[in-house]
Design a protein around this motif. Sequence first.
Motif, PDB file in Angstrom:
ATOM      1  N   VAL A   1      -5.352   6.130  -0.861  1.00  0.00           N
ATOM      2  CA  VAL A   1      -4.749   4.832  -0.570  1.00  0.00           C
ATOM      3  C   VAL A   1      -4.671   4.036  -1.860  1.00  0.00           C
ATOM      4  O   VAL A   1      -5.669   3.905  -2.566  1.00  0.00           O
ATOM      5  CB  VAL A   1      -5.585   4.041   0.463  1.00  0.00           C
ATOM      6  CG1 VAL A   1      -4.985   2.663   0.691  1.00  0.00           C
ATOM      7  CG2 VAL A   1      -5.734   4.812   1.762  1.00  0.00           C
TER       8      VAL A   1
ATOM      9  N   TRP B   1      -4.338  -9.231   1.353  1.00  0.00           N
ATOM     10  CA  TRP B   1      -3.820  -8.652   2.583  1.00  0.00           C
ATOM     11  C   TRP B   1      -4.016  -9.589   3.760  1.00  0.00           C
ATOM     12  O   TRP B   1      -5.067 -10.207   3.913  1.00  0.00           O
ATOM     13  CB  TRP B   1      -4.519  -7.321   2.882  1.00  0.00           C
ATOM     14  CG  TRP B   1      -4.349  -6.347   1.772  1.00  0.00           C
ATOM     15  CD1 TRP B   1      -3.211  -5.669   1.456  1.00  0.00           C
ATOM     16  CD2 TRP B   1      -5.317  -5.975   0.802  1.00  0.00           C
ATOM     17  NE1 TRP B   1      -3.421  -4.881   0.352  1.00  0.00           N
ATOM     18  CE2 TRP B   1      -4.715  -5.053  -0.063  1.00  0.00           C
ATOM     19  CE3 TRP B   1      -6.640  -6.321   0.585  1.00  0.00           C
ATOM     20  CZ2 TRP B   1      -5.381  -4.469  -1.133  1.00  0.00           C
ATOM     21  CZ3 TRP B   1      -7.309  -5.749  -0.476  1.00  0.00           C
ATOM     22  CH2 TRP B   1      -6.679  -4.840  -1.320  1.00  0.00           C
TER      23      TRP B   1
ATOM     24  N   TYR C   1       0.831  -1.196   0.000  1.00  0.00           N
ATOM     25  CA  TYR C   1       0.000   0.000   0.000  1.00  0.00           C
ATOM     26  C   TYR C   1       0.867   1.248   0.000  1.00  0.00           C
ATOM     27  O   TYR C   1       2.037   1.215   0.365  1.00  0.00           O
ATOM     28  CB  TYR C   1      -0.931   0.020   1.223  1.00  0.00           C
ATOM     29  CG  TYR C   1      -0.183   0.073   2.528  1.00  0.00           C
ATOM     30  CD1 TYR C   1       0.193   1.287   3.094  1.00  0.00           C
ATOM     31  CD2 TYR C   1       0.179  -1.101   3.180  1.00  0.00           C
ATOM     32  CE1 TYR C   1       0.897   1.336   4.273  1.00  0.00           C
ATOM     33  CE2 TYR C   1       0.887  -1.068   4.368  1.00  0.00           C
ATOM     34  CZ  TYR C   1       1.239   0.151   4.913  1.00  0.00           C
ATOM     35  OH  TYR C   1       1.952   0.198   6.083  1.00  0.00           O
TER      36      TYR C   1
ATOM     37  N   PHE D   1      -0.666  -0.890   8.002  1.00  0.00           N
ATOM     38  CA  PHE D   1      -1.411   0.138   7.269  1.00  0.00           C
ATOM     39  C   PHE D   1      -2.124   1.080   8.245  1.00  0.00           C
ATOM     40  O   PHE D   1      -2.099   2.299   8.072  1.00  0.00           O
ATOM     41  CB  PHE D   1      -2.420  -0.506   6.312  1.00  0.00           C
ATOM     42  CG  PHE D   1      -3.407   0.466   5.766  1.00  0.00           C
ATOM     43  CD1 PHE D   1      -3.034   1.390   4.796  1.00  0.00           C
ATOM     44  CD2 PHE D   1      -4.709   0.511   6.236  1.00  0.00           C
ATOM     45  CE1 PHE D   1      -3.938   2.320   4.302  1.00  0.00           C
ATOM     46  CE2 PHE D   1      -5.619   1.423   5.755  1.00  0.00           C
ATOM     47  CZ  PHE D   1      -5.227   2.336   4.786  1.00  0.00           C
TER      48      PHE D   1
ATOM     49  N   ALA E   1      -3.734   0.213  -2.817  1.00  0.00           N
ATOM     50  CA  ALA E   1      -3.538  -1.044  -2.105  1.00  0.00           C
ATOM     51  C   ALA E   1      -3.568  -2.212  -3.077  1.00  0.00           C
ATOM     52  O   ALA E   1      -4.473  -2.310  -3.905  1.00  0.00           O
ATOM     53  CB  ALA E   1      -4.630  -1.203  -1.050  1.00  0.00           C
TER      54      ALA E   1
END
Length: 149
Positions: free
Chosen positions: A19, A25, A8, A33, A21
């Motif tokens: 953001v 994740w 990110y 983050f 990303a």
Amino acid sequence: MKYAHGEYVVSRCGAIMAVQAQGPWNLECVVKFAEDYLSEREGLAGNRWGDIVFVTGESLFVPDAADALKSLVKSVMKLGLSHIAVVLGNSTVRSSTKMQLEKIYNSLGIAHVFVETNDQAVHWLESEGYLVDKRALAIHYLKSPTNPN
């Protein structure tokens, strides 16, 4: 980009947190983050703000990471986050990502929209009364190898 099973970049651009990303994740990535997001948003203290979240790749959360994201969003809503625009244009699993994020955002009651492009996200946030620093946003996107522009 920050890496911890997911990548990110996060920047403040006027009254917007931007953001980028790239998933998938895990919990470690979402926790890191959250730290970086909270640090960047300090300049917005006492004001309401919106997010533009540009997702790329396999943009999914493992269950504990999704729970951590929900907790983060809930906590920053108390500080002023009120609108989120999610750009799905480069996600390889768009409908799954949308379902996962929609579940989180609906459970919290935060205003949100899913769009295909950055321009659509900026337009929606501006229509909601936010000042988007487009120069800062362009600089933000240069920080990432997955530059959407």
